[in-house]
Design a protein around this motif. Structure first.
Motif, PDB file in Angstrom:
ATOM      1  N   ILE A   1      -2.279 -41.024 -13.932  1.00 63.54           N
ATOM      2  CA  ILE A   1      -3.633 -41.324 -13.468  1.00 63.54           C
ATOM      3  C   ILE A   1      -4.366 -41.962 -14.637  1.00 63.54           C
ATOM      4  O   ILE A   1      -4.254 -41.488 -15.775  1.00 63.54           O
ATOM      5  N   GLU A   2      -5.120 -43.016 -14.358  1.00 61.06           N
ATOM      6  CA  GLU A   2      -5.848 -43.680 -15.440  1.00 61.06           C
ATOM      7  C   GLU A   2      -6.894 -42.733 -16.020  1.00 61.06           C
ATOM      8  O   GLU A   2      -7.456 -41.897 -15.308  1.00 61.06           O
ATOM      9  N   ALA A   3      -7.158 -42.921 -17.311  1.00 63.81           N
ATOM     10  CA  ALA A   3      -8.029 -41.986 -18.034  1.00 63.81           C
ATOM     11  C   ALA A   3      -9.377 -41.773 -17.345  1.00 63.81           C
ATOM     12  O   ALA A   3      -9.833 -40.645 -17.194  1.00 63.81           O
ATOM     13  N   LYS A   4     -10.004 -42.872 -16.909  1.00 60.59           N
ATOM     14  CA  LYS A   4     -11.348 -42.740 -16.330  1.00 60.59           C
ATOM     15  C   LYS A   4     -11.318 -41.899 -15.060  1.00 60.59           C
ATOM     16  O   LYS A   4     -12.160 -41.034 -14.848  1.00 60.59           O
ATOM     17  N   ARG A   5     -10.305 -42.145 -14.231  1.00 59.45           N
ATOM     18  CA  ARG A   5     -10.218 -41.385 -12.980  1.00 59.45           C
ATOM     19  C   ARG A   5      -9.894 -39.921 -13.273  1.00 59.45           C
ATOM     20  O   ARG A   5     -10.469 -39.016 -12.682  1.00 59.45           O
ATOM     21  N   LEU A   6      -8.978 -39.728 -14.228  1.00 60.43           N
ATOM     22  CA  LEU A   6      -8.591 -38.355 -14.584  1.00 60.43           C
ATOM     23  C   LEU A   6      -9.803 -37.574 -15.105  1.00 60.43           C
ATOM     24  O   LEU A   6     -10.031 -36.416 -14.729  1.00 60.43           O
ATOM     25  N   GLN A   7     -10.597 -38.253 -15.919  1.00 60.17           N
ATOM     26  CA  GLN A   7     -11.795 -37.597 -16.468  1.00 60.17           C
ATOM     27  C   GLN A   7     -12.729 -37.181 -15.327  1.00 60.17           C
ATOM     28  O   GLN A   7     -13.231 -36.053 -15.289  1.00 60.17           O
ATOM     29  N   GLY A   8     -12.939 -38.101 -14.381  1.00 63.46           N
ATOM     30  CA  GLY A   8     -13.829 -37.818 -13.249  1.00 63.46           C
ATOM     31  C   GLY A   8     -13.319 -36.657 -12.415  1.00 63.46           C
ATOM     32  O   GLY A   8     -14.087 -35.771 -12.015  1.00 63.46           O
ATOM     33  N   ILE A   9     -12.013 -36.652 -12.155  1.00 65.08           N
ATOM     34  CA  ILE A   9     -11.424 -35.584 -11.339  1.00 65.08           C
ATOM     35  C   ILE A   9     -11.607 -34.239 -12.040  1.00 65.08           C
ATOM     36  O   ILE A   9     -12.001 -33.245 -11.427  1.00 65.08           O
ATOM     37  N   LEU A  10     -11.346 -34.222 -13.344  1.00 67.01           N
ATOM     38  CA  LEU A  10     -11.487 -32.962 -14.096  1.00 67.01           C
ATOM     39  C   LEU A  10     -12.933 -32.480 -14.101  1.00 67.01           C
ATOM     40  O   LEU A  10     -13.202 -31.289 -13.950  1.00 67.01           O
ATOM     41  N   LEU A  11     -13.869 -33.425 -14.237  1.00 66.67           N
ATOM     42  CA  LEU A  11     -15.286 -33.028 -14.271  1.00 66.67           C
ATOM     43  C   LEU A  11     -15.757 -32.521 -12.910  1.00 66.67           C
ATOM     44  O   LEU A  11     -16.513 -31.556 -12.826  1.00 66.67           O
ATOM     45  N   ALA A  12     -15.288 -33.190 -11.841  1.00 66.53           N
ATOM     46  CA  ALA A  12     -15.682 -32.744 -10.492  1.00 66.53           C
ATOM     47  C   ALA A  12     -15.099 -31.353 -10.219  1.00 66.53           C
ATOM     48  O   ALA A  12     -15.776 -30.470  -9.682  1.00 66.53           O
ATOM     49  N   LEU A  13     -13.858 -31.163 -10.619  1.00 68.67           N
ATOM     50  CA  LEU A  13     -13.224 -29.855 -10.424  1.00 68.67           C
ATOM     51  C   LEU A  13     -13.933 -28.784 -11.275  1.00 68.67           C
ATOM     52  O   LEU A  13     -14.128 -27.650 -10.825  1.00 68.67           O
ATOM     53  N   ALA A  14     -14.334 -29.182 -12.474  1.00 69.71           N
ATOM     54  CA  ALA A  14     -15.068 -28.262 -13.353  1.00 69.71           C
ATOM     55  C   ALA A  14     -16.361 -27.820 -12.676  1.00 69.71           C
ATOM     56  O   ALA A  14     -16.706 -26.642 -12.689  1.00 69.71           O
ATOM     57  N   GLU A  15     -17.065 -28.775 -12.080  1.00 69.78           N
ATOM     58  CA  GLU A  15     -18.326 -28.435 -11.420  1.00 69.78           C
ATOM     59  C   GLU A  15     -18.071 -27.488 -10.245  1.00 69.78           C
ATOM     60  O   GLU A  15     -18.741 -26.478 -10.085  1.00 69.78           O
ATOM     61  N   LEU A  16     -17.059 -27.808  -9.440  1.00 67.34           N
ATOM     62  CA  LEU A  16     -16.757 -26.972  -8.271  1.00 67.34           C
ATOM     63  C   LEU A  16     -16.339 -25.558  -8.660  1.00 67.34           C
ATOM     64  O   LEU A  16     -16.612 -24.595  -7.934  1.00 67.34           O
ATOM     65  N   CYS A  17     -15.659 -25.448  -9.804  1.00 63.57           N
ATOM     66  CA  CYS A  17     -15.165 -24.127 -10.218  1.00 63.57           C
ATOM     67  C   CYS A  17     -16.184 -23.377 -11.072  1.00 63.57           C
ATOM     68  O   CYS A  17     -15.919 -22.270 -11.514  1.00 63.57           O
ATOM     69  N   SER A  18     -17.336 -23.994 -11.283  1.00 60.60           N
ATOM     70  CA  SER A  18     -18.287 -23.368 -12.205  1.00 60.60           C
ATOM     71  C   SER A  18     -18.978 -22.152 -11.608  1.00 60.60           C
ATOM     72  O   SER A  18     -19.471 -21.304 -12.328  1.00 60.60           O
ATOM     73  N   LYS A  19     -19.049 -22.073 -10.286  1.00 64.68           N
ATOM     74  CA  LYS A  19     -19.784 -20.960  -9.677  1.00 64.68           C
ATOM     75  C   LYS A  19     -18.952 -20.124  -8.700  1.00 64.68           C
ATOM     76  O   LYS A  19     -19.119 -18.929  -8.645  1.00 64.68           O
ATOM     77  N   LEU A  20     -18.131 -20.799  -7.926  1.00 62.38           N
ATOM     78  CA  LEU A  20     -17.474 -20.073  -6.830  1.00 62.38           C
ATOM     79  C   LEU A  20     -16.041 -19.668  -7.153  1.00 62.38           C
ATOM     80  O   LEU A  20     -15.206 -20.508  -7.518  1.00 62.38           O
ATOM     81  N   GLU A  21     -15.772 -18.391  -6.963  1.00 60.43           N
ATOM     82  CA  GLU A  21     -14.427 -17.878  -7.215  1.00 60.43           C
ATOM     83  C   GLU A  21     -13.418 -18.478  -6.235  1.00 60.43           C
ATOM     84  O   GLU A  21     -12.269 -18.724  -6.607  1.00 60.43           O
TER      85      GLU A  21
END
Lengths: 217, 659
Positions: free
Chosen positions: B326-346
Motif C-alpha cells: 500500500i502506498e505510504a499516503k494511503r497507509l498513513q490515512g488507513i492507520l489514522l482512521a483506524l486509530a480514530e475508530l479505536c480511540s473510544k469503542l472497545e
C-alpha cells in the motif's frame, strides 16, 4: 471464577420495595474500586452432594464510569480440578440506569432471574418495586450507598479452555460503598444456583490502604 | 523482432533538445518532434521521468520555452506540457521545474494571445501548484490578489482551475481566508460548482481551503444565496465522480466542524460516513484521502464512531491493511482512521484485533516513511486502550517493544511523542510482560527522555514511567529507579510544568505502592523525595496535590516510621507563617478528589494495628484534624462521606486507647 457444571435450579422469593427519583446521574468514583485494588474472599460452590468453598482473589484493572464499565481478574485458589490457581478476566457492567439497568437482557437471564438474584441483596429491597416496573431505568442511583454490577468472565488468563471448567455464567454483584465489601451470586442455568461470592478489600500486608494508578493515552 | 528506435532513446532525445536549445541543427520541426516525443514518453511513467531528470532535460526544456518566440505556439505548447508532466506526481520533477525557473515564464505566457498556449501553461502551472513543494503564493500582497482575481474571472476554464489550485495550495491563515472572501472569491468559487467536473472539483477544493477552521467564512457560505451553495455541495456528495464526492464530503466536514447547527436539519453525517467508507475502494486521490476525511469527520465523536462501525468501516480498513504494497499516503490515512475508530469503542478494538491487524500495525512502526511510523504509533496507542487485551498481555510482544524503543530515540520529536503515546499504554500490561520492555532497554530510553529540554517529551516520558511502575514488582521498580535516580525524580516533582509535576507524583505513588519495602525508596538520600513532595503540596495545582496526597497516603500505609514521617510533613505549618496544616487545608478543599486523598491519609495514619496509632490520633485531634473530619460526616462526595465514618471510628478507638 470458573465453576463446575451441575444441575438446573428454580424458584426464589420476591421482596417489596419503593420508588426512586427519576433523575439520571452516574455513580461517583469509589477509590476502593479503582484500578489496582484487590479483594479476597470465597465463593461457595456447594452442591447437594457436598459443601465446598473456593478461595477467590479479585483485582480491579480498569474502571470507566462514563460507560458503566469495570474490569479485572478473578483468581480461584483451591480449585479441585486444577493444578494451579485459575485466573479469569472479567468485564463488569455497572447498573447506573444510564448505560445498564437491572435487567440483564442477555446471558440467558430473564427479568425474573434478575429480580430473583438482585433481591438476595438486602440493599436491593428499596429499589425492587421500581425495578419490576422498568428495570430501574427511572431510578437515580448516583447517591445510593451500594453499587450494583454484573461481572462476566471473558477468558481464562493462565489455563486453556480445555481445563474442564466453565465461565459460561455471570455474577450479580453488590459493592458496599461504606465498607468496601463485595457480595455476589453466580448465575448459570447449568450450574448450582446462588453460589455466593463474598469479598473484602485487602491491604496486602500493609497497615493501611495503598492506591496505585495509571493513565491511558 | 521489434526493437526500440535508437534515435528515441532518452539520452539521444535530450541531446537533440540541448542541441536545438543552443541553436544547433534540427530546425523547429525537429525540436517540436523531440519535445513531443519526450512528453509522450514521460506521461504516467515515473521511471522515464526520473531518467530524463537525471539527464538534465528539464533545464533544457525551460531554456527552449524561454527563448521561443511568442508566436511559436506549437513549441511552447509542447514544452509547457512536458514541464507540467515532469511536475506531475514526482517531487524531483517539481523541484527541477522550480529550480529551472519555469514558473515566471509560464505565468507570463498566460497572457499569450493563443488560447492553446494559455491552456498548456495553465495546466502546467496547476501541476506545480498541486505539489507541496510549490512556493506559497502571497495572497495578501495586493498585486497578487489582483492577479489571482484576474485568473479566477478568466473565461478560460484551465485558467480558473489554475486560480483555484493556487488558492488551495496557498490559503492557510485566517487572514488569507478572509482576504479572499472580502474580494469576492467565495462567490466566484461557488459559481465554479455549476461548471464541468474539473471546475467543480477545483471549486470544492478551494472552498475547503477557505472554510477550514473558519466559522465566519463557513457562515457566509452557508447563508449565501439562501443556502443554495450549501445545497449544491450536499448534492455533490452523490456525484458520480469519486473525487467530487470526496471533495464535497470534505467541505461538509469543515462546515460541520465550524458549527454543527449548519447541518442539523440535513442529518448528513450518516451519509458522509457511508460515502467515505465506499470511497476507500477507489484508486487515486479519492481512495487515498477518504480515510483522512473519515477520521476528521468522526474525530472525538463516539456516536459517529458507532455509525462508522455499523457500516463496516473497521472491517474495510483492516482488509486494506492486509493488502500488500500500500502506498505510504494511503497507509498513513488507513492507520489514522483506524486509530480514530479505536480511540473510544472497545468493539472497534476487538474487531481490529480479531482481524489480525496488530502485527501489521506493529510492522508499520518500522516503515520507511516518518508519517506512516507516526500513524502506526497513534493506531497502536488507540488499540492498546483495550484493557481486555492489556490484561491478556496481547499487546506488548518482542517486536512491538523493540520497534517502539527504537522510535524513542528517533531524531524527530513528533515521532518520539507518538511513540511515547503508544508506550504509555502498552506498558500498563497487567501480565509479566513489563520485563520485555525493560529487557530491551526501554526504561533507559524513557529515563533519557524524562530529562529532555522539550517539555512534551518530558511529560510523556514521565507518564510512561508512571504506567510502567503501575503494579510493577520490586525488581522492576528497583531497575527503573536505578536508571532514573533519586535526584532526577526529586527534580521532576518540582518541574516547571504542573502537568509534569502531576505525573512525577503519580509515578512516586506507584513506586511506594505494593510491598512495604518499596516505601523506603522515598526516604533514600536523606529523604529528598518526600521532602520535595511535601514542599510542593503548598503551592501546587489541585491535580498535583491529589497525586502528592496519595503518595503520602501510600507511605502512611507502611510501618510506624513511615507513618510518623508523614505525620511530620502533613501537620507542619507552612514557612509563610500560616497556622493551618496542609492536611487541614486539603480536607477543606472544594475538590472532592483531594478531600478523598486526604481522608485516606488520615485512615492510614490511624489504622488500628499497633499501639502508636493512638498517639497519632491524639496529635491529629490537637491539630484540629479530628474536629474537621467530624464536620464532614455529610460530605457531598459519597466516597468522602463513607471514608469519614471509617476515619472517625478509628479515631474514636484510638482516642479511647490513648485516654
Amino acid at each position: 471464577m470458573p465453576v463446575r457444571v451441575v444441575e438446573n435450579w428454580s424458584a426464589a422469593s420476591e421482596v417489596s420495595g419503593q420508588d426512586g427519583s427519576s433523575e439520571h446521574g452516574l455513580p461517583p468514583p469509589f477509590t476502593l474500586l479503582s484500578p489496582g485494588k484487590a479483594f479476597a474472599g470465597t465463593q461457595n460452590v456447594s452442591s447437594l452432594q457436598k459443601d465446598e468453598a473456593w478461595r477467590v482473589n479479585v483485582q480491579i484493572q480498569g474502571c470507566d464510569l462514563e460507560h458503566g464499565y469495570l474490569c479485572g481478574t478473578m483468581e480461584a485458589l483451591n480449585v479441585p480440578l486444577a493444578d494451579t490457581p485459575v485466573m479469569t478476566f472479567w468485564e463488569g457492567e455497572i447498573v447506573d440506569t444510564k448505560n445498564y439497568t437491572f435487567y440483564t437482557g442477555k446471558w440467558e437471564a430473564t427479568p425474573e432471574d434478575d429480580v430473583r438474584h438482585w433481591s438476595r441483596f438486602p440493599s436491593f429491597s428499596p429499589l425492587q418495586s421500581q425495578v419490576e416496573i422498568d428495570g430501574g431505568k427511572s431510578l437515580d442511583l448516583s447517591n445510593y450507598p451500594h453499587l450494583f454490577m454484573r461481572w462476566k468472565e471473558q477468558y481464562f488468563v493462565n489455563v486453556g479452555t480445555d481445563c474442564g471448567l466453565t465461565i459460561a455464567g455471570f455474577y450479580y454483584v453488590c459493592f458496599s460503598c461504606s465498607d468496601g465489601s463485595i457480595n455476589g451470586f453466580y448465575y448459570d442455568p447449568n450450574s448450582s444456583p446462588f453460589q455466593r461470592l463474598e469479598l473484602k478489600s485487602t491491604n496486602e500486608g500493609r497497615s493501611g490502604f495503598s492506591f496505585s494508578s495509571y493513565e491511558l493515552q | 523482432m521489434p526493437a526500440t528506435k535508437t534515435n528515441n532513446r532518452p539520452e539521444e532525445l535530450t541531446e537533440r533538445l540541448s542541441s536545438a536549445a543552443s541553436g544547433g541543427g534540427g530546425g523547429d520541426g525537429g525540436l517540436l518532434k523531440a519535445l513531443r516525443e519526450v512528453k509522450n514518453q514521460i506521461i504516467g511513467n515515473r521511471t522515464k521521468k526520473l531518467w530524463y531528470l537525471k539527464l538534465g532535460a528539464v533545464p533544457t526544456i525551460v531554456s527552449i520555452l524561454s527563448s521561443a518566440a511568442d508566436s511559436d505556439s506549437a513549441v511552447i505548447v509542447q514544452a509547457a506540457a512536458a514541464l507540467g508532466s515532469f511536475a506531475c506526481g514526482v517531487d524531483a520533477g517539481v523541484r527541477a521545474v522550480l529550480d529551472g525557473g519555469a514558473m515566471p515564464i509560464l505565468v507570463r505566457l498566460l497572457s499569450n494571445c493563443d488560447e492553446k498556449v494559455v491552456d498548456a501553461c495553465a495546466r502546467s502551472l496547476r501541476m506545480v501548484f498541486q505539489s507541496k513543494l510549490a512556493p506559497k503564493y502571497d495572497i495578501l500582497e495586493e498585486k497578487n490578489m489582483h492577479f489571482l482575481l484576474s485568473l479566477l474571472n478568466n473565461e478560460n476554464d484551465n485558467v480558473t482551475e489554475l486560480a483555484a489550485s493556487i488558492i488551495t495550495h496557498s490559503c492557510e491563515t485566517t487572514a488569507e481566508q478572509e482576504a479572499l472572501c472580502d474580494n469576492g472569491v467565495l462567490q466566484r468559487l461557488i459559481a465554479l460548482l455549476e461548471g464541468s467536473t474539473n471546475q467543480r472539483d477545483a471549486g470544492l477544493d478551494s472552498l475547503a481551503a477557505i472554510m477550514k477552521s473558519n466559522s465566519d467564512v463557513v457562515s457566509k457560505l452557508v447563508t449565501f444565496n439562501n443556502g443554495r451553495a450549501l445545497n449544491s455541495i450536499i448534492e455533490l456528495v452523490k456525484d458520480r465522480c469519486p473525487r467530487t464526492r470526496l471533495l464535497a464530503c470534505i467541505c461538509l466536514i469543515f462546515i460541520g466542524n465550524a458549527c454543527t447547527d449548519h447541518l442539523k436539519e440535513f442529518d448528513i453525517n450518516t451519509e458522509l460516513i457511508l460515502v467515505l467508507v465506499e470511497l476507500f475502494e477507489e484508486p487515486g486521490r479519492a481512495g487515498d484521502e477518504a480515510p483522512y476525511a473519515l477520521a476528521n469527520l468522526i474525530a472525538g465523536k463516539e456516536d459517529l464512531h458507532k455509525q462508522a462501525f455499523s457500516v463496516n468501516a473497521v472491517e474495510k480498513l483492516c482488509n486494506f491493511l492486509h493488502k500488500k504494497a500500500i502506498e505510504a499516503k494511503r497507509l498513513q490515512g488507513i492507520l489514522l482512521a483506524l486509530a480514530e475508530l479505536c480511540s473510544k469503542l472497545e468493539i472497534c478494538r476487538t474487531k481490529s484485533l480479531s482481524l489480525k491487524v496488530l502485527d501489521i500495525v506493529i510492522g508499520a512502526l518500522k516503515h520507511d516513511c516518518t508519517e506512516v511510523r507516526i500513524a502506526a504509533c497513534t493506531c497502536l496507542r488507540s488499540i492498546s486502550r483495550s484493557l481486555k487485551s492489556l490484561s491478556a498481555g496481547h499487546l506488548l510482544n518482542e517486536t512491538a517493544a523493540t520497534s517502539l524503543i527504537q522510535l524513542l530515540h528517533n531524531q524527530s520529536t513528533e515521532v518520539q511523542v507518538a511513540a511515547l503515546g503508544a508506550v504509555c499504554n502498552v506498558v500498563v500490561d497487567f501480565t509479566t510482560r513489563k520485563s520485555v520492555f525493560l529487557r530491551h532497554g526501554g526504561a533507559k530510553e524513557l529515563v533519557q527522555l524524562s530529562r529532555s529540554m522539550d517539555s512534551k517529551l518530558r511529560l510523556n516520558a514521565v507518564r510512561a514511567l508512571r504506567n510502567l511502575l503501575f503494579l510493577a514488582d520490586k525488581i522492576v521498580k528497583e531497575n527503573i529507579l536505578q536508571e532514573l535516580t533519586i535526584s532526577t525524580l526529586a527534580s521532576l516533582v518540582c518541574d516547571a510544568e504542573a502537568s509534569i509535576q502531576e505525573q512525577a507524583m503519580a509515578l512516586i505513588r506507584n513506586l511506594v505502592d505494593g510491598s512495604v519495602d518499596c516505601i523506603d525508596h522515598i526516604f533514600a538520600e536523606d529523604g529528598v523525595i518526600i521532602t520535595a513532595v511535601a514542599r510542593q503540596l503548598w503551592g501546587a495545582t489541585v491535580p498535583v496535590c491529589i497525586q502528592g496526597m496519595y503518595v503520602l497516603s501510600n507511605v502512611a500505609a507502611g510501618n510506624d516510621f513511615h507513618k510518623d514521617a508523614v505525620m511530620h510533613h502533613i501537620l507542619l505549618p507552612h514557612d509563610t507563617g500560616s497556622d493551618s496544616s496542609i492536611l487541614l487545608r486539603f480536607l477543606q478543599n472544594n475538590d472532592g478528589r483531594l478531600r478523598t486523598a486526604a481522608i485516606w491519609c488520615v485512615i492510614n495514619l490511624t489504622y488500628p494495628c499497633n499501639c502508636t496509632a493512638s498517639e497519632r490520633v491524639t496529635r491529629l485531634r490537637t491539630s484540629g484534624v479530628v474536629s474537621q473530619i467530624k464536620s464532614m460526616v455529610n460530605d457531598p462526595c459519597l466516597d468522602v462521606k463513607h471514608r469519614v465514618r471509617t476515619a472517625l471510628e478509628q479515631c474514636t478507638v484510638g482516642g479511647i486507647n490513648s485516654a
